[in-house]
Design a protein around this motif. Structure first.
Motif, short mmCIF file in Angstrom:
data_model
loop_
_atom_site.label_atom_id
_atom_site.label_comp_id
_atom_site.label_asym_id
_atom_site.label_seq_id
_atom_site.Cartn_x
_atom_site.Cartn_y
_atom_site.Cartn_z
N ILE A 14 1.17 8.10 -18.59
CA ILE A 14 2.08 8.75 -17.65
C ILE A 14 3.45 8.11 -17.68
N ASP A 15 3.49 6.78 -17.79
CA ASP A 15 4.77 6.07 -17.77
C ASP A 15 4.58 4.68 -18.37
N LEU A 16 5.68 4.09 -18.81
CA LEU A 16 5.69 2.69 -19.22
C LEU A 16 7.08 2.12 -18.92
N ASN A 17 7.16 0.82 -18.73
CA ASN A 17 8.44 0.23 -18.32
C ASN A 17 9.26 -0.25 -19.51
N SER A 67 1.57 10.73 -7.30
CA SER A 67 1.68 12.13 -6.85
C SER A 67 0.34 12.66 -6.36
N GLY A 68 -0.39 11.80 -5.69
CA GLY A 68 -1.66 12.22 -5.12
C GLY A 68 -2.82 12.23 -6.09
N ASN A 69 -2.55 11.88 -7.34
CA ASN A 69 -3.61 11.89 -8.36
C ASN A 69 -3.98 10.46 -8.75
N PRO A 70 -5.28 10.18 -8.98
CA PRO A 70 -5.70 8.83 -9.37
C PRO A 70 -5.18 8.48 -10.75
N ALA A 71 -4.79 7.23 -10.90
CA ALA A 71 -4.29 6.74 -12.19
C ALA A 71 -4.60 5.25 -12.27
N LYS A 72 -4.27 4.65 -13.42
CA LYS A 72 -4.48 3.23 -13.62
C LYS A 72 -3.19 2.57 -14.09
N LEU A 73 -2.95 1.35 -13.59
CA LEU A 73 -1.79 0.56 -14.00
C LEU A 73 -2.29 -0.59 -14.87
N LEU A 74 -1.79 -0.65 -16.11
CA LEU A 74 -2.15 -1.72 -17.03
C LEU A 74 -1.04 -2.77 -17.02
N LEU A 75 -1.41 -4.01 -16.72
CA LEU A 75 -0.48 -5.13 -16.75
C LEU A 75 -0.80 -5.98 -17.97
N ILE A 76 0.22 -6.21 -18.82
CA ILE A 76 0.08 -7.07 -19.99
C ILE A 76 0.83 -8.36 -19.69
N ASN A 77 0.08 -9.38 -19.28
CA ASN A 77 0.68 -10.65 -18.86
C ASN A 77 0.83 -11.57 -20.07
N ASN A 78 2.06 -11.96 -20.38
CA ASN A 78 2.35 -12.80 -21.54
C ASN A 78 2.03 -14.26 -21.24
N ILE A 79 1.01 -14.80 -21.92
CA ILE A 79 0.66 -16.21 -21.74
C ILE A 79 0.79 -16.96 -23.07
N ASP A 80 1.61 -16.44 -23.96
CA ASP A 80 1.71 -17.02 -25.29
C ASP A 80 2.20 -18.46 -25.23
N GLU A 81 3.24 -18.73 -24.44
CA GLU A 81 3.78 -20.08 -24.36
C GLU A 81 2.77 -21.04 -23.73
N LYS A 95 0.82 -1.21 0.00
CA LYS A 95 0.00 0.00 0.00
C LYS A 95 0.86 1.26 0.00
N ILE A 96 1.93 1.20 0.77
CA ILE A 96 2.84 2.35 0.82
C ILE A 96 3.52 2.54 -0.53
N ILE A 97 3.89 1.39 -1.16
CA ILE A 97 4.56 1.46 -2.47
C ILE A 97 3.66 2.12 -3.51
N ARG A 98 2.35 1.78 -3.44
CA ARG A 98 1.43 2.38 -4.41
C ARG A 98 1.37 3.89 -4.28
N GLU A 99 1.64 4.40 -3.09
CA GLU A 99 1.59 5.85 -2.86
C GLU A 99 2.96 6.50 -2.87
N ASN A 100 3.98 5.71 -3.00
CA ASN A 100 5.35 6.24 -2.98
C ASN A 100 5.93 6.11 -4.39
N GLU A 101 5.98 7.19 -5.11
CA GLU A 101 6.35 7.14 -6.52
C GLU A 101 7.76 6.66 -6.75
N ARG A 106 -3.50 8.06 -16.98
CA ARG A 106 -4.52 8.77 -16.21
C ARG A 106 -5.89 8.19 -16.55
N ASN A 107 -6.88 8.55 -15.76
CA ASN A 107 -8.23 8.05 -16.00
C ASN A 107 -8.80 8.49 -17.35
#
Length: 620
Positions: free
Chosen positions: A306-309, A380-394, A276-282, A300-301
């Motif tokens: 905002i970012d990608l890995n 940064s105190g603003n609501p956002a969404k995290l998209l996870l693309i899980n590779n299940i091809d194999e 929970k702390i990690i979600r709020e600690n950028e 953002r909603n």
């Protein structure tokens, strides 16, 4: 050692007989006789003097045991072979007091000083008109070593339980706790002197909101699924809630049936708080964000990225700086084709935690199977969404290959079954033709056996076709009323009164549940005699539902109530009730027969919580 004393008794009786019938005219012949007795003894044995303890006679087995020569000018002293010499004195004193010495456990040693464990049995006998001591031995060193290893393993097991930092809990097949490690007491807030946890249903410690999921996980585990670690909320003694990670393993008996369940549990409350702390600690979140092996996108909603890995950059051959600030639908991450759904729009409308399985087109022209899911986060105190693309091809490819292989096996089985039936049909046909031409009774009886065997083979081949898909399909919800009112069952009981449960009962079971109910009805019609009614009703036992199937036929003898579920037992194929139990156990349902002989059968299907439900309307 009973054999030893039997042998000793025979020896003494023979000696007395020889003495009183004067068959031993000299002491030398008596000694020779004893030497022959020792030589023939199937165990190590010696004869020693009562006073000087000198060994007067010794057989080859004893010589080998003590590593001494059988014959020689020097007679060793028996005391030399006792690790504790006082033991020999105690044995002789006990014999003088008319006490029995049988399987006396002690440590002995060889002439070279090697110690070993042995069982000693002894008795007083007379040789050359002198009282001597007859002793027989059994080497139990290997047995003692095994006992030591077993004891060590038990101590090691106890040590692991005592010192493990993890909660180790074991429950029986009813779900009741019968073993807890000290860490388990501490985790749930109990003292080591508390007896309350023992005998308590394990699921009582799970938060009610997670209890159904925990039970479903155990049912899957019993069915052979690898559920992996599971996370639940749990109650402590003081009523507070903790988060736990549970690793469960079904312990099975020698016949493969569930015997107990082992839980290894960790308190992950701090980890959950840290997440929970990690979600709020950028800053901290960014480090984890970049190391995840699957593509991640934060937006953002309103859909602006905002970012990608790094994994996302590699997958889609893009640079982070060109994507940040762009709308999810305006960049080429999820290209839309005329024949495809707009993935970007679907992603924007995903609810937190919702997952969809789809294929994604990549810049190199390849397509990968993925699972897309989103989570609500704060940046940064603003609501956002995290998209996870899980590779299940194999995984997907492996599943498709397995499905193809299974289809090929089924096709081969079908062809083989067809060929066998053709050959059997020829055998049966020619048997019938021969019976018409042959008049000899003995030959006709032989042809009858051949013909009947052909019919039995046809029946068994038909059985393999009927049950080849057992466990191959996913369980589903099925209505008892809908199945029992199907024509295939109604046609069998046209003149029979059928009473069904007064509520709309559905069961989560293998798709072959219809075959289970069909076999029960067929069993009643085939073996029940003249039945007039079949009744099905339900009742509750704790959290389980009991579905009862009864008829008013002949019933089943007490001695056969368990045997009827064994493979091959019965008057027909002997497979019907056996298969019923195998189908039901796939989803944790058990079946027993508890009817009264002469008053009809009563089959009880115990359906665990989570695998039954009452709906508003009765189907059929």
């Amino acid at each position: 050692m009973d054999l030893l004393y039997y042998f000793l008794g025979i020896v003494l009786i023979l000696l007395l007989y020889l003495v009183y019938t004067r068959q031993i005219p000299s002491l030398n012949r008596e000694t020779q006789y004893f030497q022959k007795v020792l030589s023939a003894a199937p165990f190590p044995a010696i004869i020693t003097g009562l006073s000087d303890k000198k060994i007067q006679m010794i057989n080859e087995r004893a010589a080998h045991l003590f590593e001494v020569p059988v014959s020689g000018t020097t007679r060793p002293n028996a005391v030399d072979f006792f690790s504790t010499p006082e033991k020999l004195e105690d044995i002789i004193q006990a014999l003088l007091n008319n006490e029995k010495i049988v399987d006396y456990e002690l440590r002995l040693m060889t002439r070279h000083g090697r110690e070993f464990w042995a069982l000693l049995s002894a008795n007083l006998i007379a040789t050359d008109n002198t009282t001597t001591v007859f002793m027989a031995f059994a080497d139990i060193t290997h047995q003692k070593e095994l006992e030591a290893v077993t004891l060590k393993n038990k101590e090691l097991y106890k040590s692991i339980i005592r010192t493990s930092p993890d909660n180790i809990t074991m429950v029986d097949t009813l779900g009741k706790i019968f073993m807890l490690s000290p860490a388990a007491f501490q985790m749930f807030g109990y003292s080591l002197h508390d007896h309350y946890p023992y005998g308590t249903p394990f699921f009582d410690m799970i938060h009610p909101a997670d209890r159904g999921r925990a039970k479903q996980d155990i049912r899957r585990l019993k069915a052979g699924d690898n559920t992996g670690p599971s996370e639940y909320r749990a109650w402590k003694k003081d009523g507070s809630i903790i988060y736990i990670e549970s690793h469960a393993e079904v312990i099975r008996d020698d016949q493969g049936r569930p015997d107990s369940i082992l839980y290894i549990i960790r308190d992950i409350t701090r980890r959950k708080e840290s997440e929970k702390i990690i979600r709020e600690n950028e800053e901290k979140f960014t480090t984890i964000f970049q190391e995840v092996p699957d593509p991640l996108i934060i937006f953002r909603n309103d859909g602006v990225i905002i970012d990608l890995n790094r994994q996302c950059e590699q997958w889609f051959s893009v640079e982070k700086k060109t994507c940040i600030g762009s709308h999810l639908q305006k960049i080429s991450l999820f290209p839309t084709r005329d024949t495809e759904t707009d993935l970007a729009s679907i992603i924007l409308n995903l609810s937190p935690g919702e997952k969809i399985e789809t294929q994604i087109s990549l810049p190199d022209g390849s397509r990968r199977h993925t699972i897309l899911s989103t989570q609500s986060i704060t940046i940064s105190g603003n609501p956002a969404k995290l998209l996870l693309i899980n590779n299940i091809d194999e995984i997907k490819k492996a599943y498709q290959a397995l499905a193809l292989a299974n289809n090929q096996i089924n096709l081969l089985t079908s062809i083989t079954r067809h060929d066998i039936l053709n050959k059997v049909m020829l055998i049966s046909g020619y048997s019938e033709i021969l019976k018409e031409d042959i008049k000899e009774d003995s030959v006709i009886q032989t042809l009858e056996i051949i013909s009947q065997s052909g019919k039995d083979i046809q029946s068994l081949i038909g059985f393999t076709k009927e049950y080849q898909d057992l466990g191959a399909l996913q369980p589903k919800w099925q209505s008892i009323h809908f199945i029992m009112r199907k024509q295939v069952i109604r046609s069998m009981i046209a003149d029979i009164t059928l009473v069904l449960p007064d509520v709309a009962l559905e069961i989560f079971a293998d798709p072959m549940l219809e075959k289970v109910l069909y076999n029960l009805v067929e069993n009643s019609m085939r073996h029940g005699g003249k039945i007039s009614g079949i009744t099905m009703f339900h009742e509750f036992d704790g959290e389980d539902c009991i579905l009862n199937y009864t008829d008013d036929g002949l019933g089943i003898a007490e001695a056969e109530k368990e045997m009827i579920f064994r493979k091959g037992y019965g008057k027909n194929t002997g497979l019907g009730l056996f298969i019923i139990r195998e189908i039901l156990i796939l989803t944790g349902i058990t079946i027993t027969e508890t009817g009264t002989p002469g008053n009809g059968v009563r089959f009880k299907l115990r359906i665990p919580a989570g695998s039954f439900r009452i709906t508003s309307e009765i189907e059929g």
